[in-house]
Scaffold this active site. Structure first.
Site, PDB file in Angstrom:
ATOM      1  N   GLY A 135      26.843  51.562  42.066  1.00 43.17           N
ATOM      2  CA  GLY A 135      25.405  52.019  41.755  1.00 43.17           C
ATOM      3  C   GLY A 135      24.917  51.468  40.280  1.00 43.17           C
ATOM      4  O   GLY A 135      24.492  52.012  39.363  1.00 43.17           O
ATOM      5  N   GLY A 136      25.442  50.203  39.922  1.00 42.14           N
ATOM      6  CA  GLY A 136      25.329  49.604  38.732  1.00 42.14           C
ATOM      7  C   GLY A 136      26.599  50.003  37.709  1.00 42.14           C
ATOM      8  O   GLY A 136      26.592  49.695  36.776  1.00 42.14           O
ATOM      9  N   SER A 137      27.682  50.425  38.394  1.00 43.62           N
ATOM     10  CA  SER A 137      28.835  50.934  37.705  1.00 43.62           C
ATOM     11  C   SER A 137      29.566  49.786  36.978  1.00 43.62           C
ATOM     12  O   SER A 137      30.505  50.317  36.049  1.00 43.62           O
ATOM     13  CB  SER A 137      29.623  51.567  38.431  1.00 43.62           C
ATOM     14  OG  SER A 137      29.296  52.946  38.962  1.00 43.62           O
ATOM     15  N   SER A 159      30.102  53.920  35.834  1.00 37.60           N
ATOM     16  CA  SER A 159      31.482  54.730  35.679  1.00 37.60           C
ATOM     17  C   SER A 159      32.562  53.719  35.216  1.00 37.60           C
ATOM     18  O   SER A 159      33.760  54.306  34.917  1.00 37.60           O
ATOM     19  CB  SER A 159      31.901  55.380  37.009  1.00 37.60           C
ATOM     20  OG  SER A 159      31.834  54.289  38.105  1.00 37.60           O
ATOM     21  N   LYS A 184      40.105  48.959  36.580  1.00 36.85           N
ATOM     22  CA  LYS A 184      39.712  50.297  36.409  1.00 36.85           C
ATOM     23  C   LYS A 184      40.420  51.250  37.417  1.00 36.85           C
ATOM     24  O   LYS A 184      41.038  50.532  38.622  1.00 36.85           O
ATOM     25  CB  LYS A 184      38.207  50.006  37.426  1.00 36.85           C
ATOM     26  CG  LYS A 184      37.383  51.631  37.194  1.00 36.85           C
ATOM     27  CD  LYS A 184      36.182  51.386  38.033  1.00 36.85           C
ATOM     28  CE  LYS A 184      35.163  52.673  37.919  1.00 36.85           C
ATOM     29  NZ  LYS A 184      34.015  52.582  38.470  1.00 36.85           N
TER      30      LYS A 184
END
Length: 611
Positions: free
Chosen positions: A310-312, A288, A212
């Site tokens: 946040g859960g990305s 994201s 990423k």
């Protein structure tokens, strides 16, 4: 001026809250009061928010209408604040694990993890999948390289051809922000030579891994999904997790696309294109870590790294039908990761299978734990996956009101998967109450937004607003409106939730939820150049993810089926601190009972298929 009068919730002391199934806790469904806007509307909204007096007034109203004032800002909370999610080590025995030694190198840990995998049949690689759709795993690639049926150079060449095809106008998948064909081929040639000499470094040697674009990886800039951040912060070397993968011989194939600054859940990036879902190219991939989930889904890599604030990692994994794994906060090093949110974000793994997630985890886990004394280091266990079926007395904590707060397709699919697990393995579900879930979501939002603002403050001074995407400008305006009172109260709520979850784990081994409240929703044309503000879908996507980040708990998602539109559905397990081995066991069990339903994505590349 009644809008400026705010009253807050008065919280009971945490020990007085009933966590049992007979609790009178009132479940708050997220009633997001913010319409979807994109295109010209989002530009007008940005203009309003950035006006000197009117902007702060609008932000005040938005926070009031969306319960941030009531549940966080002006709430009366008896607990003191806790400013990190650092989890103390507790001696909680895990079943069917292999205890590793702290001093092992990444290569030695990968070897240990390989010994924990169940026996698998030899792949024939005849050009077609032998029994329906499957994704080639790390083991498949390693076996093909070792037997000479394929080579890393051949696979890398096919990978580059596939990336070129999927990046073209016909598909426009927008998987990558940057990749270097020469660098990839150089790595592949070196790996191929090692196999020819009979001396591969590890099972990861020659395996393609994507990173990423929030994680440093040479020779690429780290953009964070922006057009400007890499100009302010140069990439001077590999992140710690990337170094460990490189030491294992993995081929690092470039930087995947992401939602700008991680400030959204759709994966729509106006600078680098919207990452499309391989199951349906007209749908979002989630964010994201959108590109990392999509390249694994599309078969381009068996493993990719994301960052989960946040859960990305877990949200896009669920929407793309792959495994998403976020270990306990501190288990993986944050060194070389953009410091966008210090106390809630950390690297995570996206993988084709649970076995691949285990191998990647073994390579990059941070052992021994940095900056902590020897006596407080958590043990590192790897799950003996061949023995998952013999695990006994596993208990799932399920809060029905929360579990059911999703679409009917997701609810039915996840409930059926849970029943299958209980029936097949003899495990049990325990009904509990997880209090103040909406309060926790808002407190996390205040926390991640405040930390992002503090992190970027100096950098943003040196750029023009026009260099930032429209939707990201809205996010930064909201983040910048949070006060010290907001932040302190959010950390009081963090303290309460750490207490609640610790008590729940006395009743059960894991908390089970759907991973998202909705499946992948459509990409609309008006969002392609401006991004979009869709807080309703965003709240539904993050509904079950927050505890993993806000409380530093390990969590994993694995696909359990599809909705009526053929879009993947994920089931999530949230575990006790440091119980990664148990989560991998449970995800492997789900994979075993649900794998027969796997369907092939619309966009998929078979890099091992013979021509």
């Amino acid at each position: 001026m009644g809008i400026f009068k705010a009253t807050g919730k008065v919280y009971k002391p945490a020990p007085e809250v009933n966590l049992g199934s007979d609790s009178d806790e009132f479940y708050i469904h997220p009633e997001v009061k913010a319409p979807r806007v994109a295109g010209l509307l989002v530009k007008i909204f940005v203009w309003i928010l950035e006006l000197p007096i009117i902007g702060p007034m609008v932000l005040y109203i938005l926070k009031k209408d969306n319960l941030i004032h009531k549940l966080v800002s002006f709430a009366e909370i008896p607990e003191s604040p806790v400013f990190t999610s650092t989890q103390n080590w507790e001696d909680i025995p895990e079943q069917n694990v292999s205890l590793t030694k702290p001093e092992l190198s990444p290569v030695e840990r990968v070897r240990e993890a390989m010994n924990c995998l169940p026996a698998s049949l030899e792949s024939t690689l005849t050009g077609e999948f032998s029994s329906g759709f499957k994704r080639w795993t790390i083991q498949d690639f390693h076996r093909a390289y070792a037997t000479g049926e394929a080579s890393p150079l051949m696979v890398a060449t096919r990978f580059l051809s596939a990336v070129k095809e999927c990046s073209g106008p016909k598909l426009n998948m927008a998987f990558f922000i940057s990749y270097d064909a020469d660098d990839i081929l150089k790595q592949a040639e070196e790996s191929s030579l090692r196999y020819q000499q009979g001396n591969p470094i590890s099972a990861l040697d020659g395996v393609l891994v994507a990173i990423k674009d929030e994680i440093d990886c040479m020779p690429y800039p780290t953009t964070g999904g922006t057009k400007w951040l890499h100009k302010q912060r140069g990439c001077k070397g590999d992140a710690a997790c990337v170094k460990q993968l490189r030491a294992c011989g993995a081929i690092l194939v470039g930087k995947t696309n992401m939602h700008e600054l991680g400030a959204g859940t759709s994966g729509i990036n106006p600078h680098y294109g919207s990452t499309r879902n391989p199951y349906n190219t007209n749908r979002v991939s989630g964010g994201s870590s959108s590109g990392s989930a999509a390249v694994v889904c599309a078969g381009l890599c068996p493993v990719a790294l994301g960052v989960d604030g946040g859960g990305s990692v877990r949200m896009p994994a669920a929407l793309c039908g792959v495994v998403g794994f976020k270990p306990t906060s501190g288990r993986l090093s944050n060194s070389g990761v953009l410091p966008l949110n210090w106390t809630v974000g950390m690297p995570g793994i996206l993988a084709a299978t649970v076995e691949d997630a285990l191998i990647a985890y073994a390579a990059i886990c941070n052992q021994p734990l940095q900056r902590q004394p020897i006596y407080s280091q958590p043990e590192l266990n790897f799950p003996l996956l061949a023995t998952t079926h013999t695990m006994s007395n596993i208990k799932f904590a399920k809060y029905d009101k929360w579990f059911n707060d999703c679409t009917e397709d997701i609810r039915n699919c996840c409930d059926q998967a849970l029943q299958l697990l209980n029936k097949h393995y003899g495990w049990k579900t325990v009904n509990v109450t997880v209090p103040e879930i909406e309060e926790m979501r808002l407190a996390h939002y205040v926390t991640i937004g405040s930390e992002c603002t503090a992190s970027l403050y100096k950098l943003l001074e040196n750029i023009k607003n026009t260099e930032i995407g429209w939707d990201a400008r809205v996010a930064l305006s909201v983040y910048g409106s949070f006060s010290s009172q907001d932040y302190i109260n959010a950390q009081r709520i963090r303290n309460r939730q750490m207490y609640f979850h610790k008590e729940i784990f006395k009743m059960a081994d894991v908390i089970v939820t759907p991973t998202t409240g909705v499946t992948a929703y459509p990409i609309q044309n008006d969002a392609l150049e401006s991004g979009e503000l869709d807080y309703i879908n965003g709240a539904a996507l993050v509904r079950f993810s927050i505890a993993g980040n806000f409380l530093g708990l390990p969590a994993i998602t694995v696909m359990v089926g599809y909705d009526q539109a053929g879009l993947p559905i994920g089931l999530q397990f949230i575990g006790r601190p440091w119980s990664e081995a148990t989560l991998l066991h449970l995800a492997f069990a789900v994979q075993a009972v649900c794998s027969k339903s796997y369907a092939k994505p619309m966009v998929f590349y078979d890099l091992l298929k013979k021509v």
